[in-house]
Design a protein around this motif. Structure first.
Motif, PDB file in Angstrom:
ATOM      1  N   LEU A  38     -17.943 -17.540  25.465  1.00  0.00           N
ATOM      2  CA  LEU A  38     -16.635 -17.895  24.908  1.00  0.00           C
ATOM      3  C   LEU A  38     -15.872 -16.646  24.478  1.00  0.00           C
ATOM      4  CD1 LEU A  38     -16.967 -20.943  22.516  1.00  0.00           C
ATOM      5  CD2 LEU A  38     -15.269 -20.621  24.317  1.00  0.00           C
ATOM      6  N   HIS A  87     -28.044 -31.369  28.055  1.00  0.00           N
ATOM      7  CA  HIS A  87     -28.863 -32.253  27.224  1.00  0.00           C
ATOM      8  C   HIS A  87     -29.217 -33.536  27.976  1.00  0.00           C
ATOM      9  CE1 HIS A  87     -29.440 -30.799  23.136  1.00  0.00           C
ATOM     10  NE2 HIS A  87     -28.260 -30.235  23.183  1.00  0.00           N
ATOM     11  N   MET A 116     -35.916 -29.943  20.649  1.00  0.00           N
ATOM     12  CA  MET A 116     -35.361 -28.682  20.153  1.00  0.00           C
ATOM     13  C   MET A 116     -36.236 -28.054  19.069  1.00  0.00           C
ATOM     14  SD  MET A 116     -31.295 -29.658  20.226  1.00  0.00           S
ATOM     15  CE  MET A 116     -30.718 -28.012  19.743  1.00  0.00           C
ATOM     16  N   HIS A 118     -35.434 -26.729  15.999  1.00  0.00           N
ATOM     17  CA  HIS A 118     -35.113 -26.832  14.572  1.00  0.00           C
ATOM     18  C   HIS A 118     -35.682 -28.133  13.984  1.00  0.00           C
ATOM     19  CE1 HIS A 118     -32.132 -29.218  16.601  1.00  0.00           C
ATOM     20  NE2 HIS A 118     -31.800 -29.780  15.463  1.00  0.00           N
TER      21      HIS A 118
ATOM     22  N   LEU B  38     -13.044 -21.909  27.555  1.00  0.00           N
ATOM     23  CA  LEU B  38     -13.890 -20.961  28.290  1.00  0.00           C
ATOM     24  C   LEU B  38     -13.057 -20.165  29.291  1.00  0.00           C
ATOM     25  CD1 LEU B  38     -17.229 -22.649  29.371  1.00  0.00           C
ATOM     26  CD2 LEU B  38     -16.956 -20.424  28.269  1.00  0.00           C
ATOM     27  N   PRO B  42     -10.624 -18.094  23.495  1.00  0.00           N
ATOM     28  CA  PRO B  42     -10.313 -18.809  22.250  1.00  0.00           C
ATOM     29  C   PRO B  42      -8.876 -18.589  21.777  1.00  0.00           C
ATOM     30  CG  PRO B  42     -12.425 -17.670  22.073  1.00  0.00           C
ATOM     31  CD  PRO B  42     -11.807 -17.216  23.353  1.00  0.00           C
ATOM     32  N   PHE B  61     -15.907 -29.089  21.543  1.00  0.00           N
ATOM     33  CA  PHE B  61     -16.919 -28.397  22.345  1.00  0.00           C
ATOM     34  C   PHE B  61     -18.193 -29.230  22.420  1.00  0.00           C
ATOM     35  CE2 PHE B  61     -15.126 -23.985  20.993  1.00  0.00           C
ATOM     36  CZ  PHE B  61     -13.969 -24.259  21.672  1.00  0.00           C
ATOM     37  N   LYS B  62     -18.201 -30.407  21.806  1.00  0.00           N
ATOM     38  CA  LYS B  62     -19.410 -31.243  21.766  1.00  0.00           C
ATOM     39  C   LYS B  62     -20.640 -30.392  21.441  1.00  0.00           C
ATOM     40  CE  LYS B  62     -17.613 -35.253  23.729  1.00  0.00           C
ATOM     41  NZ  LYS B  62     -16.381 -34.672  24.231  1.00  0.00           N
ATOM     42  N   LEU B  63     -20.556 -29.677  20.338  1.00  0.00           N
ATOM     43  CA  LEU B  63     -21.642 -28.788  19.927  1.00  0.00           C
ATOM     44  C   LEU B  63     -22.941 -29.562  19.787  1.00  0.00           C
ATOM     45  CD1 LEU B  63     -19.719 -26.727  17.232  1.00  0.00           C
ATOM     46  CD2 LEU B  63     -20.290 -26.020  19.566  1.00  0.00           C
ATOM     47  N   ALA B  64     -24.017 -28.984  20.305  1.00  0.00           N
ATOM     48  CA  ALA B  64     -25.310 -29.683  20.267  1.00  0.00           C
ATOM     49  C   ALA B  64     -26.415 -28.639  20.333  1.00  0.00           C
ATOM     50  CB  ALA B  64     -25.417 -30.668  21.432  1.00  0.00           C
ATOM     51  N   ASP B  65     -26.455 -27.788  19.308  1.00  0.00           N
ATOM     52  CA  ASP B  65     -27.417 -26.679  19.333  1.00  0.00           C
ATOM     53  C   ASP B  65     -27.980 -26.493  17.921  1.00  0.00           C
ATOM     54  OD1 ASP B  65     -28.810 -24.347  20.212  1.00  0.00           O
ATOM     55  OD2 ASP B  65     -27.216 -23.981  21.655  1.00  0.00           O
ATOM     56  N   ILE B  66     -28.791 -25.473  17.733  1.00  0.00           N
ATOM     57  CA  ILE B  66     -29.249 -25.152  16.382  1.00  0.00           C
ATOM     58  C   ILE B  66     -28.058 -24.641  15.566  1.00  0.00           C
ATOM     59  CG2 ILE B  66     -31.619 -24.668  17.118  1.00  0.00           C
ATOM     60  CD1 ILE B  66     -30.973 -21.667  16.934  1.00  0.00           C
ATOM     61  N   TYR B  68     -27.446 -21.990  13.779  1.00  0.00           N
ATOM     62  CA  TYR B  68     -27.069 -20.593  14.027  1.00  0.00           C
ATOM     63  C   TYR B  68     -26.087 -20.488  15.193  1.00  0.00           C
ATOM     64  CZ  TYR B  68     -27.852 -15.779  15.776  1.00  0.00           C
ATOM     65  OH  TYR B  68     -27.704 -14.499  16.242  1.00  0.00           O
ATOM     66  N   THR B  69     -26.406 -21.162  16.291  1.00  0.00           N
ATOM     67  CA  THR B  69     -25.572 -21.065  17.491  1.00  0.00           C
ATOM     68  C   THR B  69     -24.274 -21.862  17.341  1.00  0.00           C
ATOM     69  OG1 THR B  69     -27.606 -20.832  18.767  1.00  0.00           O
ATOM     70  CG2 THR B  69     -25.614 -21.303  20.007  1.00  0.00           C
ATOM     71  N   LEU B  72     -21.856 -19.812  15.398  1.00  0.00           N
ATOM     72  CA  LEU B  72     -21.277 -18.729  16.212  1.00  0.00           C
ATOM     73  C   LEU B  72     -20.173 -19.270  17.117  1.00  0.00           C
ATOM     74  CD1 LEU B  72     -24.345 -16.587  17.461  1.00  0.00           C
ATOM     75  CD2 LEU B  72     -22.542 -15.853  15.904  1.00  0.00           C
ATOM     76  N   VAL B  73     -20.434 -20.422  17.732  1.00  0.00           N
ATOM     77  CA  VAL B  73     -19.433 -20.993  18.637  1.00  0.00           C
ATOM     78  C   VAL B  73     -18.206 -21.449  17.859  1.00  0.00           C
ATOM     79  CG1 VAL B  73     -18.920 -22.859  20.251  1.00  0.00           C
ATOM     80  CG2 VAL B  73     -21.129 -21.694  20.368  1.00  0.00           C
ATOM     81  N   THR B  76     -15.418 -18.996  16.749  1.00  0.00           N
ATOM     82  CA  THR B  76     -14.432 -18.447  17.691  1.00  0.00           C
ATOM     83  C   THR B  76     -13.071 -19.135  17.588  1.00  0.00           C
ATOM     84  OG1 THR B  76     -15.064 -19.890  19.544  1.00  0.00           O
ATOM     85  CG2 THR B  76     -16.233 -17.792  19.374  1.00  0.00           C
ATOM     86  N   GLY B  94     -31.304 -27.667   9.797  1.00  0.00           N
ATOM     87  CA  GLY B  94     -31.338 -26.540  10.734  1.00  0.00           C
ATOM     88  C   GLY B  94     -30.279 -26.644  11.816  1.00  0.00           C
ATOM     89  N   ALA B  95     -29.441 -27.659  11.723  1.00  0.00           N
ATOM     90  CA  ALA B  95     -28.398 -27.830  12.744  1.00  0.00           C
ATOM     91  C   ALA B  95     -27.070 -28.214  12.058  1.00  0.00           C
ATOM     92  CB  ALA B  95     -28.839 -28.857  13.786  1.00  0.00           C
TER      93      ALA B  95
END
Lengths: 223, 223
Positions: A38, A87, A116, A118, B38, B42, B61-66, B68-69, B72-73, B76, B94-95
């Protein structure tokens, strides 16, 4: 025995280029994360890959949308990577089936997250773990993501999916798993990020991870 | 009665700018998708928002991560949007808890996907729909995403979450739901993409969606 390096942080391209150049050959490939792409644009994947073309390059955007949108996102980097991570939980019809078709056409591989690293992964994803594995089977995904922090999930994925599906395991290092934990449970690749990319000497850190992986395997994976 | 326009496709910025400028005031806001951000960076969110600052701007962005990530996303674009969409599926610890903390600090809102508009959403997500709703409650999410294509899911979300949580419903137009379907089931905003952005006259198309929404509500939501 595999080791992939996670490039997630939006570091300057010159710094990342130096890192890829240094690590190429010492590791099996690179996982490129969304924060980096990004911030620097999809072209960064092309540029980094050109420094280590023979490695396994994986786009880790953790796609989790309808097929239409996942295809649009994947198309920005599909020419520069070998595989794309999505996913499993979004399901096949109208989502992963469409992404898989596109990747098949392009000769690229699909990797599905089934668990995952976490603690929150236990809250919902664990309850449907068998469904997520079954989606990976139905779609004939090339690989799945299962966490090094919970080797039992890796072991169950290997049991359910058989020997040919690749298992990629994040969570080694900063998130707490030791090198070799996931390999011993049946994973093909361990994914290490900050413990290598944030080290004063990334190459030495990668070699130390390799050494620890080998040691665990040589010792027959006793704890 | 709400209408958000989905900007997902990586169209030229000049074209998108014209669209936002034309639609601002006629709709309640815009949802900016990952394929667009993308491809254009941004900064495109900042640029588009400056053309319609008072609208509701949502980063989808349909965020689906830990955690931390996801942080970061989100970082932006967080300065240019009012709200960020993530998947309830990844769980709290943790998410989502980490993402929520960051958004709270920045005065931004969290919106969680609890159900999706495509058929594959039935395969796994439906089985854990109550868990996903409960995560939205626990985290005090400002809003949730539930599909206009399946009004029963919208109705259940409203029942479970109470009147103060916003419900945003995609799936109107290209994916098959009629304008007003989700509002009648309890949604606050319907999200329309291609049926407006791909129309020869986007403003006329948006006004027609509004007219149909009003008509459905005026008629007491009979089918």
């Amino acid at each position: 025995m595999g080791l992939l390096v996670a490039l997630d942080r939006p570091e300057p391209v010159s710094q990342l280029s130096g890192l890829v150049d240094e690590l190429c050959g010492a590791v099996d490939g690179f996982k490129v994360g969304l924060p980096l792409v990004l911030a620097r644009g999809p072209g960064v994947v092309h540029r980094l890959r050109s420094l280590c073309p023979r490695g396994l390059w994986v786009a880790d955007f953790k796609l989790a949308d309808i097929g239409y949108t996942m295809r649009l996102v994947a198309s920005t980097v599909v020419d520069y990577v070998d595989a794309v991570i999505a996913h499993a939980f979004v399901g096949v019809e109208g989502a992963l089936a469409e992404l898989k078709d596109m990747l098949d056409e392009k000769g690229r591989r699909l990797i599905l997250v089934v668990s995952m690293s976490h603690p929150g992964s236990r809250e919902v994803m664990d309850k449907v773990f068998e469904d997520l594995l079954s989606i990976a089977s139905r779609l004939r995904a090339w690989g799945v993501v299962a966490p090094a922090t919970r080797p039992a999930m890796v072991r169950r994925a290997r049991e359910a999916l058989g020997p040919s599906v690749k298992i990629l395991s994040p969570g080694v290092g900063a998130q707490g798993a030791r090198p070799g934990d996931a390999l011993c449970a049946g994973a093909d690749y361990e994914i290490v990020g900050r413990a290598i990319t944030g080290a004063d000497d990334p190459l030495a850190a990668a070699e130390e991870v390799r050494r620890m992986q080998e040691e665990r395997l040589r010792e027959g994976c006793g704890s």
